[in-house]
Design a protein around this motif. Sequence first.
Motif, PDB file in Angstrom:
ATOM      1  N   TYR A 195     -21.056  -1.647 -16.791  1.00 45.62           N
ATOM      2  CA  TYR A 195     -19.695  -1.492 -17.300  1.00 45.62           C
ATOM      3  C   TYR A 195     -18.746  -0.741 -16.379  1.00 45.62           C
ATOM      4  O   TYR A 195     -17.579  -1.069 -16.338  1.00 45.62           O
ATOM      5  N   SER A 236     -17.527  -6.122 -20.656  1.00 43.87           N
ATOM      6  CA  SER A 236     -18.765  -6.322 -19.908  1.00 43.87           C
ATOM      7  C   SER A 236     -18.532  -7.215 -18.696  1.00 43.87           C
ATOM      8  O   SER A 236     -17.872  -8.238 -18.779  1.00 43.87           O
ATOM      9  N   GLU A 277     -31.641   1.095 -27.391  1.00 40.22           N
ATOM     10  CA  GLU A 277     -30.294   0.878 -26.861  1.00 40.22           C
ATOM     11  C   GLU A 277     -29.230   1.445 -27.782  1.00 40.22           C
ATOM     12  O   GLU A 277     -29.393   1.464 -28.998  1.00 40.22           O
ATOM     13  N   ILE A 288     -25.865   0.337 -27.961  1.00 39.79           N
ATOM     14  CA  ILE A 288     -25.045  -0.707 -28.577  1.00 39.79           C
ATOM     15  C   ILE A 288     -25.283  -2.033 -27.875  1.00 39.79           C
ATOM     16  O   ILE A 288     -25.413  -2.094 -26.651  1.00 39.79           O
ATOM     17  N   ASP A 325     -23.759  -5.634 -27.230  1.00 43.99           N
ATOM     18  CA  ASP A 325     -22.495  -6.375 -27.283  1.00 43.99           C
ATOM     19  C   ASP A 325     -22.771  -7.814 -26.872  1.00 43.99           C
ATOM     20  O   ASP A 325     -23.169  -8.636 -27.695  1.00 43.99           O
ATOM     21  N   SER A 326     -22.615  -8.155 -25.604  1.00 45.99           N
ATOM     22  CA  SER A 326     -22.955  -9.518 -25.158  1.00 45.99           C
ATOM     23  C   SER A 326     -24.472  -9.712 -25.157  1.00 45.99           C
ATOM     24  O   SER A 326     -24.957 -10.835 -25.249  1.00 45.99           O
ATOM     25  N   GLY A 327     -25.219  -8.614 -25.006  1.00 51.28           N
ATOM     26  CA  GLY A 327     -26.672  -8.691 -24.911  1.00 51.28           C
ATOM     27  C   GLY A 327     -27.149  -9.000 -23.497  1.00 51.28           C
ATOM     28  O   GLY A 327     -28.350  -9.107 -23.256  1.00 51.28           O
ATOM     29  N   LEU A 328     -26.234  -9.122 -22.573  1.00 51.99           N
ATOM     30  CA  LEU A 328     -26.604  -9.488 -21.198  1.00 51.99           C
ATOM     31  C   LEU A 328     -27.450  -8.405 -20.529  1.00 51.99           C
ATOM     32  O   LEU A 328     -28.393  -8.695 -19.799  1.00 51.99           O
ATOM     33  N   THR A 329     -27.107  -7.160 -20.814  1.00 50.37           N
ATOM     34  CA  THR A 329     -27.859  -6.040 -20.247  1.00 50.37           C
ATOM     35  C   THR A 329     -29.316  -6.116 -20.703  1.00 50.37           C
ATOM     36  O   THR A 329     -30.249  -6.042 -19.900  1.00 50.37           O
ATOM     37  N   GLU A 377     -14.685  -3.681 -31.465  1.00 55.99           N
ATOM     38  CA  GLU A 377     -13.648  -2.779 -30.982  1.00 55.99           C
ATOM     39  C   GLU A 377     -14.314  -1.854 -29.992  1.00 55.99           C
ATOM     40  O   GLU A 377     -15.543  -1.849 -29.883  1.00 55.99           O
ATOM     41  N   ILE A 404     -15.891   1.389 -29.021  1.00 55.52           N
ATOM     42  CA  ILE A 404     -16.487   2.426 -29.840  1.00 55.52           C
ATOM     43  C   ILE A 404     -17.012   3.563 -28.967  1.00 55.52           C
ATOM     44  O   ILE A 404     -17.574   3.310 -27.898  1.00 55.52           O
ATOM     45  N   LEU A 424     -22.170   7.054 -26.903  1.00 52.40           N
ATOM     46  CA  LEU A 424     -21.310   6.014 -26.311  1.00 52.40           C
ATOM     47  C   LEU A 424     -20.082   6.629 -25.648  1.00 52.40           C
ATOM     48  O   LEU A 424     -19.428   7.493 -26.229  1.00 52.40           O
ATOM     49  N   ASP A 425     -19.785   6.101 -24.469  1.00 52.10           N
ATOM     50  CA  ASP A 425     -18.688   6.688 -23.703  1.00 52.10           C
ATOM     51  C   ASP A 425     -17.556   5.706 -23.459  1.00 52.10           C
ATOM     52  O   ASP A 425     -17.709   4.496 -23.587  1.00 52.10           O
TER      53      ASP A 425
END
Length: 182
Positions: A72, A78, A101, A103, A105-109, A154, A156, A161-162
């Motif tokens: 990120y 992402s 994990e 969060i 999001d896309s799940g790509l990580t 959104e 978060i 989380l940063d």
Amino acid sequence: MNDLHPDVEKVLFSEDDIKDIVARLGAEITKDYEGKDLVLIAVLRGAVVFMGDLMRAIDRPLAIDFMAVSSYGAAAKSSGIVRIVKDLDMDIKGRDVLIVEDILDSGLTLKYLIKNLSARKPASIEVAAFLWKDIAGKQAAINPKYVGAHCPDEFIVGYGLDFAERYRNLPYVGVLKPEVYA
Ligand code: IMP
Ligand code: MG
């Protein structure tokens, strides 16, 4: 820290909500990992807060290890590019790996990580995600076995989380005001 941070629009999960979520996940994992050789792997840095709570909610022998990946930077979207910045110290061959994990999001990580870790031949590999942005019309690349809560699409912050390395120490999860990252 009772006052809402001025950069936070609203609280999504309070400290009490988080306690309940972690207790539920800990109980599920405790039930599922009887007789297993559990290794929790947290993805730095966002997952450290959740890791610290979750490991204490699991009533089984376990080991912990950490990986750092970067996808990120300081941007709010992402990039889809994942780079291993710090690898495991432990050998996970034949062990039961649970990736922790913050969060999804896309799940790509996580997709990348699962592929990478699977090549090391663990006995099993699953994911515990504290939050999942699984909104309609947006499919994540993976399906986590353990999910703390679902959240809106959104930006978060808090509870690890940063945004640009800030807000990780907020004890609650909140939505960042768009003008902060615009
Ligand atoms: P993914 O690869 O798109 O699933 O992104 C997962 C990673 O992006 C998480 O581990 C977080 O570090 C970061 N991330 C995704 N959404 C947010 C957010 O809303 N706030 C802060 N970090 C986020
Ligand atoms: Mg991050």
